[in-house]
Design a protein around this motif. Structure first.
Motif, PDB file in Angstrom:
ATOM      1  N   TYR B 167     -20.084  49.170   0.053  1.00 39.63           N
ATOM      2  CA  TYR B 167     -21.556  49.027   0.030  1.00 39.63           C
ATOM      3  C   TYR B 167     -22.032  48.875   1.466  1.00 39.63           C
ATOM      4  O   TYR B 167     -21.256  48.563   2.370  1.00 39.63           O
ATOM      5  N   GLY B 169     -23.990  47.201   4.607  1.00 39.14           N
ATOM      6  CA  GLY B 169     -24.359  45.871   5.075  1.00 39.14           C
ATOM      7  C   GLY B 169     -25.387  45.955   6.184  1.00 39.14           C
ATOM      8  O   GLY B 169     -25.898  47.027   6.499  1.00 39.14           O
ATOM      9  N   GLU B 250     -28.255  36.727  -6.800  1.00 38.31           N
ATOM     10  CA  GLU B 250     -28.997  37.896  -6.341  1.00 38.31           C
ATOM     11  C   GLU B 250     -28.310  39.235  -6.614  1.00 38.31           C
ATOM     12  O   GLU B 250     -28.966  40.265  -6.599  1.00 38.31           O
ATOM     13  N   TYR B 251     -26.979  39.249  -6.848  1.00 42.56           N
ATOM     14  CA  TYR B 251     -26.254  40.517  -6.639  1.00 42.56           C
ATOM     15  C   TYR B 251     -26.339  41.529  -7.781  1.00 42.56           C
ATOM     16  O   TYR B 251     -25.992  42.696  -7.590  1.00 42.56           O
ATOM     17  N   VAL B 252     -26.805  41.118  -8.950  1.00 40.42           N
ATOM     18  CA  VAL B 252     -26.984  42.093 -10.025  1.00 40.42           C
ATOM     19  C   VAL B 252     -28.431  42.577 -10.022  1.00 40.42           C
ATOM     20  O   VAL B 252     -29.345  41.752 -10.004  1.00 40.42           O
ATOM     21  N   LEU B 254     -28.020  45.326  -7.678  1.00 40.75           N
ATOM     22  CA  LEU B 254     -27.938  46.196  -6.499  1.00 40.75           C
ATOM     23  C   LEU B 254     -26.967  45.718  -5.424  1.00 40.75           C
ATOM     24  O   LEU B 254     -26.899  46.284  -4.337  1.00 40.75           O
ATOM     25  N   GLY B 255     -26.196  44.657  -5.739  1.00 40.80           N
ATOM     26  CA  GLY B 255     -25.153  44.237  -4.800  1.00 40.80           C
ATOM     27  C   GLY B 255     -25.573  43.076  -3.911  1.00 40.80           C
ATOM     28  O   GLY B 255     -26.721  42.636  -3.928  1.00 40.80           O
ATOM     29  N   PRO B 256     -24.639  42.581  -3.092  1.00 38.81           N
ATOM     30  CA  PRO B 256     -24.892  41.438  -2.211  1.00 38.81           C
ATOM     31  C   PRO B 256     -25.916  41.809  -1.133  1.00 38.81           C
ATOM     32  O   PRO B 256     -25.905  42.926  -0.629  1.00 38.81           O
ATOM     33  N   PHE B 257     -26.757  40.849  -0.761  1.00 37.48           N
ATOM     34  CA  PHE B 257     -27.835  41.134   0.201  1.00 37.48           C
ATOM     35  C   PHE B 257     -27.976  39.922   1.135  1.00 37.48           C
ATOM     36  O   PHE B 257     -27.291  39.837   2.145  1.00 37.48           O
ATOM     37  N   LEU B 258     -28.793  38.942   0.764  1.00 33.56           N
ATOM     38  CA  LEU B 258     -28.971  37.768   1.628  1.00 33.56           C
ATOM     39  C   LEU B 258     -27.710  36.904   1.682  1.00 33.56           C
ATOM     40  O   LEU B 258     -27.555  36.086   2.591  1.00 33.56           O
ATOM     41  N   ALA B 259     -26.823  37.079   0.713  1.00 32.15           N
ATOM     42  CA  ALA B 259     -25.564  36.332   0.707  1.00 32.15           C
ATOM     43  C   ALA B 259     -24.655  36.753   1.848  1.00 32.15           C
ATOM     44  O   ALA B 259     -23.670  36.078   2.143  1.00 32.15           O
TER      45      ALA B 259
END
Lengths: 422, 422
Positions: B167, B169, B250-252, B254-259
């Motif tokens: 994915y 980053g 948050e990740y469902v 569209l995947g990890p983001f602010l994490a």
């Protein structure tokens, strides 16, 4: 806020066609080249492209520092200077080209240097995009997708109304309007059976807008929604190309990847937030109440009419969707506040997509997935052909403009032809 | 392949401590500055930093074009020149500093200009990273995560053995070793109850390596695994900071983001693939058979010893994990082939993370999530304190090196202190 260049009374001494997206109240920014000129920063009034580097060399920005700002192959150096600066430049351009001001108009030789008809310039990707993030902020789109693939009674995921859900995308494959793309290849998996490999069978567009940022704060700091407008330079139309069959097989658990990063198309002219300010409108009510870091004041949505057209090879354009940016549940200011609440830094020239912009009615959906409802309701084009997704040879065109009190500020278009898989 | 600078017989006239990561067979590249010198390209032998711009100015690269390559604040211009060029430069550096060659060694004034002890230089982020992708290519890590959060009997998702899952980053928040970070804030959701907002409670590291690319092909073309080595410049150690509680909410879908995008730390010296070539080893057997576009020839894994240490504020370092890059299921060449199979283009200076590198045994796991098994098995540090995740004040240190026949080629370290939330 009093932005001089937005004055609706202004008219230009440049001739502008009825219904143009580019009256003197617009003054967008882009990158152009011609047979004789290397890439440089330009603006556009009507169908006249104005070379800002040339204006600077001729002394029309005297008193404003413009060294190494306009003789560039991207807008980044210009955007890097921040909002006060870009506003001064836009106001000054407005002044030079306003009817009644003859400081340039009567200089024939200078005019020939400064102004070139749009059909004799080549436009280029306006910014060197460092990071690109895509949001998922249309409640209608998220509801449609959830209804199709999960549960019509629980279409929205639990986090959707708390978080402006977003994910990172690929910057290297963002391309200018007019650049053709090849149908991507990749792995797909039929519902029953082993995965297969080949050209995407479900190539889709996503109708979006995107905003481009000014320099932000240091890593570790965040931006509030009320500060956000100081960090947003302008907007473009954005076609977030999507390979639905590749996406379906790859996206769990880390999100879309090859289904998106083969190409993302944007319009050539960045319309400033200043130019769009008069078209602000109230957004949908947000319930439940959002966390304090997402609260904002004033009207943050924008009334931008959007449409999508498909033009099959050798045939006529058919309008397939009419939507509007004003439907967005989460606004740009909230998106930026959310993006930075963990301390993530933003830079000049970064791009942030809205997510697919769908309206309430089936003719306002922002993707083929929704318009043809997961291939169950083929869409009839004006030439009699049908589409469930995008065919090779099709050109997908998106247009958008805001209009109020007779002043229309628009984006032109983002137009992309799909070529067969390589 | 005969790479001159890799000759194990070579020794340097520069003094090198026993067990150094930087013998004359390494010659990594990085960006340094000193009190007197602006940012520039450098290499390192032992604890001596070698200023390549200075070497060029003194004529030591005569016959090789070096204008505007080394007097830069990133390696990008250097990497942009491609593999043949960077190999020539590395070979030439090797020659200048090999024992028996006195062309520089006996010039005292030149030496004072060219060489600075490591403790008197400041290192900087080595590359301007355009796009950053993270993979998920350790089968042990993916199995551990799947066992904890899904089903121990079906720990791997169905796509995992077909696709090197990856994915996108955030590039803007990638930082150099030594830069401290603040604990991120964000939304979290307890298992029962409404979402909350505050500082992350489950801050984690991820032990990874990352590779940095040369310029790639045009948009629309792809790179095969057998071509991939021509497009990979070198590797760094990579701590992919992760906020587990933010990620979970948050990740469902569209995947990890602010994490993830609050910070990602890398080591300062890019070790070239040329230097790592002698340490290639066979990887795990891939079953089921991969699609043809992912097939490769030869040994593509690399035997790189990795370790993670935690140093609490004012206390001693404790080793918490010992792993190895050779465990990776998917290799870098396959990752790059997969990334480009849809036509996605890559650029010089892009970065690609391996994904967390976990080994088979519990003391070789690459994250606190796995080491303390989702906070159920606290880890005891040497000072008697316990950890389930990372505390404020902790410094997380990752080190790595390859070693064979008495020659050790290493990365130094990536070290990052965690400060309280702002």
């Amino acid at each position: 806020m009093n932005i001089k260049a937005n004055n609706p009374e202004l008219t230009s001494w440049i001739e502008i066609n009825e219904g143009s997206d580019f009256p003197i109240q617009n003054i967008p920014f882009g990158i152009i080249s011609t047979d004789k000129k290397t890439k440089r920063v330009a603006t556009r009034i009507g169908n006249s492209v104005i070379d800002l580097q040339c204006l600077a060399e001729l002394g029309y920005f005297d008193g404003i520092e413009t060294d190494n700002i306009f003789n560039q192959d991207s807008l980044n150096s210009f955007i890097e200077k921040g909002k006060a600066y870009t506003r001064i430049i836009r106001d000054r351009i407005s002044e030079i080209f306003t009817k009644g001001n003859d400081e340039l108009r009567k200089k024939e030789n200078a005019l020939l240097e400064v102004i070139t008809p749009i059909d004799r310039v080549q436009t280029h990707l306006p910014a060197k995009i460092g990071d690109y993030t895509d949001f998922y902020s249309s409640i209608e789109h998220a509801t449609n997708v959830g209804t199709m693939f999960r549960d019509p009674n629980n279409a929205l995921l639990p986090n959707w109304k708390y978080i402006p859900v977003g994910y990172h995308g690929r910057s290297s494959s963002i391309i200018n309007s007019g650049v053709a793309i090849h149908r991507p290849k990749g792995q797909q998996k039929p519902n029953d059976g082993a995965p297969t490999f080949g050209p995407c069978k479900r190539l889709d567009f996503e109708l979006e807008t995107a905003f481009i940022t000014y320099p932000g704060k240091e890593l570790g700091d965040h931006i509030t929604p009320d500060e956000a407008d100081n960090f947003i330079f302008g907007m473009v139309l954005f076609n977030d190309w999507s390979a639905r069959d590749i996406q379906k097989w790859e996206y769990v658990p880390l999100g879309p990847f090859l289904a998106k990063n083969f190409a993302s198309s944007i319009s050539s002219w960045v319309v400033t937030m200043d130019a769009l300010e008069p078209y602000r409108v109230e957004g949908p009510k947000q319930e439940p109440e959002v966390f304090p870091y997402l609260k904002f004041n004033g009207n943050k949505n924008i009334d931008i009419n959007l449409e999508v057209l498909i033009q099959p090879e050798g045939s006529v354009e058919s309008v397939v969707s009419k939507s509007n940016y004003k439907y967005m549940y989460w606004n740009m200011e909230q998106q930026l506040a959310h993006h930075t609440i963990n301390g993530c830094n933003i830079k000049a020239g970064d791009m942030y997509g809205s997510g697919t912009i769908s309206g309430h009615t089936p003719d306002s959906y922002g993707s083929m997935l929704e318009l043809a409802w997961n291939a169950t309701k083929p869409l009839k084009l004006d030439d009699g052909s049908e589409r469930t997704f995008i065919n090779d040879g099709d050109t997908v065109i998106m247009r958008g403009y805001a209009e109020k009190n007779g002043i229309r500020v628009g984006f032109g278009e983002v137009s992309t032809k799909v070529l067969p898989a390589k």
